[in-house]
Write a protein that holds these residues in place. Sequence first.
Motif, short mmCIF file in Angstrom:
data_model
loop_
_atom_site.label_atom_id
_atom_site.label_comp_id
_atom_site.label_asym_id
_atom_site.label_seq_id
_atom_site.Cartn_x
_atom_site.Cartn_y
_atom_site.Cartn_z
N VAL A 155 0.87 -1.17 0.00
CA VAL A 155 0.00 0.00 0.00
C VAL A 155 0.91 1.22 0.00
O VAL A 155 1.78 1.35 0.85
CB VAL A 155 -0.94 0.02 1.23
CG1 VAL A 155 -1.73 1.33 1.27
CG2 VAL A 155 -1.89 -1.17 1.20
N GLU A 191 0.99 5.37 0.14
CA GLU A 191 0.12 6.44 0.62
C GLU A 191 0.80 7.80 0.50
O GLU A 191 1.98 7.93 0.77
CB GLU A 191 -0.22 6.18 2.09
CG GLU A 191 -1.08 7.25 2.71
CD GLU A 191 -1.34 6.99 4.19
OE1 GLU A 191 -1.28 7.96 4.95
OE2 GLU A 191 -1.58 5.83 4.56
N HIS A 244 -8.54 5.95 -4.02
CA HIS A 244 -7.90 4.64 -3.99
C HIS A 244 -7.74 4.13 -5.42
O HIS A 244 -8.67 4.25 -6.22
CB HIS A 244 -8.78 3.62 -3.26
CG HIS A 244 -8.99 3.90 -1.81
ND1 HIS A 244 -9.97 4.74 -1.36
CD2 HIS A 244 -8.34 3.45 -0.72
CE1 HIS A 244 -9.93 4.78 -0.03
NE2 HIS A 244 -8.94 4.02 0.38
N TRP A 252 -5.77 0.63 -7.50
CA TRP A 252 -5.07 -0.64 -7.32
C TRP A 252 -4.55 -1.12 -8.66
O TRP A 252 -5.11 -0.83 -9.71
CB TRP A 252 -5.98 -1.69 -6.67
CG TRP A 252 -7.28 -1.87 -7.39
CD1 TRP A 252 -7.56 -2.78 -8.38
CD2 TRP A 252 -8.49 -1.14 -7.18
NE1 TRP A 252 -8.86 -2.64 -8.79
CE2 TRP A 252 -9.45 -1.64 -8.08
CE3 TRP A 252 -8.84 -0.10 -6.32
CZ2 TRP A 252 -10.75 -1.13 -8.13
CZ3 TRP A 252 -10.13 0.39 -6.39
CH2 TRP A 252 -11.06 -0.12 -7.28
N THR A 282 -0.42 -3.52 -5.91
CA THR A 282 -0.10 -2.26 -5.26
C THR A 282 -1.40 -1.47 -5.17
O THR A 282 -2.09 -1.29 -6.17
CB THR A 282 0.95 -1.46 -6.05
OG1 THR A 282 2.14 -2.23 -6.14
CG2 THR A 282 1.24 -0.13 -5.38
N THR A 283 -1.73 -1.06 -3.97
CA THR A 283 -2.90 -0.22 -3.76
C THR A 283 -2.39 1.17 -3.40
O THR A 283 -1.54 1.32 -2.53
CB THR A 283 -3.80 -0.77 -2.63
OG1 THR A 283 -4.19 -2.10 -2.98
CG2 THR A 283 -5.03 0.09 -2.44
N ARG A 284 -2.89 2.17 -4.09
CA ARG A 284 -2.45 3.55 -3.90
C ARG A 284 -3.56 4.33 -3.19
O ARG A 284 -4.71 4.28 -3.61
CB ARG A 284 -2.16 4.17 -5.26
CG ARG A 284 -1.82 5.62 -5.22
CD ARG A 284 -0.34 5.83 -5.29
NE ARG A 284 -0.10 7.24 -5.02
CZ ARG A 284 0.81 7.67 -4.19
NH1 ARG A 284 1.60 6.83 -3.58
NH2 ARG A 284 0.96 8.95 -3.98
N ARG A 325 -7.37 4.51 5.01
CA ARG A 325 -6.19 3.63 5.10
C ARG A 325 -6.62 2.18 5.30
O ARG A 325 -6.10 1.26 4.67
CB ARG A 325 -5.29 4.12 6.23
CG ARG A 325 -3.93 3.49 6.26
CD ARG A 325 -3.05 4.16 7.31
NE ARG A 325 -2.81 5.56 6.96
CZ ARG A 325 -3.21 6.60 7.70
NH1 ARG A 325 -3.85 6.43 8.84
NH2 ARG A 325 -2.95 7.83 7.30
N ALA A 382 -7.88 0.85 2.06
CA ALA A 382 -6.77 0.52 1.14
C ALA A 382 -6.17 -0.83 1.52
O ALA A 382 -5.89 -1.67 0.64
CB ALA A 382 -5.70 1.60 1.18
N ASN A 383 -5.99 -1.07 2.81
CA ASN A 383 -5.43 -2.36 3.25
C ASN A 383 -6.39 -3.51 2.95
O ASN A 383 -5.95 -4.60 2.56
CB ASN A 383 -5.09 -2.31 4.74
CG ASN A 383 -3.85 -1.49 5.00
OD1 ASN A 383 -2.88 -1.56 4.27
ND2 ASN A 383 -3.89 -0.68 6.05
N ASP A 411 -6.12 -4.27 -0.75
CA ASP A 411 -4.88 -4.98 -1.04
C ASP A 411 -4.98 -6.45 -0.62
O ASP A 411 -4.67 -7.35 -1.42
CB ASP A 411 -3.72 -4.29 -0.32
CG ASP A 411 -2.38 -4.65 -0.92
OD1 ASP A 411 -2.16 -4.34 -2.11
OD2 ASP A 411 -1.56 -5.25 -0.21
#
Length: 186
Positions: free
Chosen positions: A21, A23, A65, A67, A85-87, A127, A130-131, A134
């Motif tokens: 991830v 950030e 978000h 990905w 990869t997650t942005r 956050r 995002a996790n 992922d």
Amino acid sequence: MSRRLCMLVLLAATTNVAGKVEESLDYVDYTAYPQRGQSLRQALNDATPIRQDGKIFHGHTRWTHDWSFRWWREANGRCRITSNTTRLDLVITLPDLGSGSAAMRQRFQDFRSALHEHELGHARIARDTANRIDRAILDLPEMASCTALEASANRIAREALADGEREQRRYDRDTDHGRRDGASPD
């Protein structure tokens, strides 16, 4: 004024699958200049650029978000995720006070501190989302085709995103947009 803080959070890799991830967190400030006889709330209402659905807000957290996953196709055509990869991009907008009496400045500092904590709550939810995106993509099982795998990955990421949006709305409803935690200029 804008301050930029970038942070990379690496998630533990499972057997042969890697996730990450990334950030970024930006702060944007706007300044209120209270006029003689004007309350802190009035000065902030005049200065804030944050308006949504006909309502005025003094702070805001914007999140996006994205990905990006990679997969591997086996000789038999089966497909599995190999990395993701997650942005997460965050922008927190907060007020500043350009003038005012000592008493008003103290009230403002207390208010701004509570408002900042409230906005960090939104950032925590983003956050966590995002996790979840992922992990959900990385946990996908091998599938019969790469087309099916891609569709599943995008579907579960969008579902996690929708869950996160509901959680954001619930957070604002439960805290009355932070007012219950002191984020009110009155």
